[in-house]
Design an enzyme around this catalytic site. Sequence first.
Site, mmCIF file in Angstrom:
data_model
loop_
_atom_site.group_PDB
_atom_site.id
_atom_site.type_symbol
_atom_site.label_atom_id
_atom_site.label_comp_id
_atom_site.label_asym_id
_atom_site.label_seq_id
_atom_site.Cartn_x
_atom_site.Cartn_y
_atom_site.Cartn_z
ATOM 1 N N ASP A 52 -36.455 -40.326 -36.016
ATOM 2 C CA ASP A 52 -35.625 -41.290 -36.003
ATOM 3 C C ASP A 52 -34.804 -41.527 -37.402
ATOM 4 O OD1 ASP A 52 -35.523 -42.036 -33.256
ATOM 5 O OD2 ASP A 52 -37.159 -43.631 -33.801
ATOM 6 N N TYR A 110 -49.199 -37.149 -37.740
ATOM 7 C CA TYR A 110 -48.282 -38.268 -38.514
ATOM 8 C C TYR A 110 -48.786 -39.121 -39.272
ATOM 9 C CZ TYR A 110 -44.182 -37.323 -35.288
ATOM 10 O OH TYR A 110 -43.296 -36.632 -34.408
#
Lengths: 244, 244
Positions: A52, A110
């Site tokens: 994003d 992540y």
Amino acid sequence: MRNIKLILEYDGTKYSGWQKQKNSVTVQGTIEKAIEAITKESVELIGCSRTDSGVHAKGYTANFFTNSKIPIERFYIAINAKLPEDIVILSSEEVPEDFHSRFNCIGKTYCYSVLNRVSYPAMYRNYLYHVPRKLSIDEMKKAAESFVGTYDFNAFRNLGTEVASTVRTIHRIEVEEHGDIINILVTGDGFLYNMVRIIAGTLVEVGLGQKRSDQIKVILESKDRNRAGKTAPARGLSLDKVYY
Amino acid sequence: MRNIKLILEYDGTKYSGWQKQKNSVTVQGTIEKAIEAITKESVELIGCSRTDSGVHAKGYTANFFTNSKIPIERFYIAINAKLPEDIVILSSEEVPEDFHSRFNCIGKTYCYSVLNRVSYPAMYRNYLYHVPRKLSIDEMKKAAESFVGTYDFNAFRNLGTEVASTVRTIHRIEVEEHGDIINILVTGDGFLYNMVRIIAGTLVEVGLGQKRSDQIKVILESKDRNRAGKTAPARGLSLDKVYY
């Protein structure tokens, strides 16, 4: 044709995410232009995932096909010379023709970073989610354990791309404290849209005492997005490693 | 009058250093304006040291005098509301009238950060000095030990403010490796102009094999600026802690 695999780092602050869009500056679009400038070919860069707007990466993987004769060990240096300072290629490698950055990916790690102190961050501010109230790290660690395993993560995704299944496996979550910075490291086989940011947002709510650590399993079972925590801001998230 | 001591953090990237100047945006000038906006008084903020353009701080100390009645525990929150995002006050404390941020300071810890890998940094790029060739950390550690003690550091300063003496004491230097980031932590009683950046630049030259670790003592004794290494870039430097 040669299939070239790149590992790259980027600061996502100024980009409208990874994926190419008309009228927006994206990471994919920016790197494709740099590759085209050196190969003089039209190129499609295949990325390991969409990130994003505002999300960063330290070990993103992408690949592309080319007829260029540039020696492989010089490729990333040549591309870097055409890139802006917030995107950098760390390595280039020639891979078999059937290698695909997205389809062959078997897992990712992540890192979600929280700054837990009263005052907002001045340094590193584009890489941190600021939480002013004191977090209970012990409770966050307990809650994190509940995510490990294979579950339907429907409660932990926002509507984005349509997916065949919302079942994913999380292999490992670690909550690490470094002074007032808390890193949440999540490793799994695949992630739904905003899944890591919703997990991070939920763990922060547990740390603040707004949710209990033993509620995670119940929220997972409910498959109800409204029962999980808020989506934590993009800037705290970084894609650190991709596995093949 | 009340004497207020502030501890603050700033990202120096966009500032022409600490000290107020006409026609330049500085950290001191920016904070003074914020304090004046809340106290409605003209204020002089006394800083613990001048930092150069691009240098950062995680624990800078400053103080100022005021007649304002704002409760002490609210002071820093009120100032923060008037500051840009790259400067933040971490705490405010009322101190005796004779407290002076610069004159009473008995020591400081600086951190100099190097990124040692082939590719330039995309993330954290305003906080790192990029050294592409492999550094020998062992040699850098050996060289660092030679700085510990009381010496005339004339070889390790650039011409700036005139000083009465160029003798300083370094209590401790640590060279820490965190993956491809190398942090050089220097604690001393006081520092000459650009001293930490020249020490860092010299240690990098030792790490690259351009200088030997056993040459440090000879360079110190020479008192000759030309024999020490280059001044490492401002962006790698941060003032981490100030002692009283």
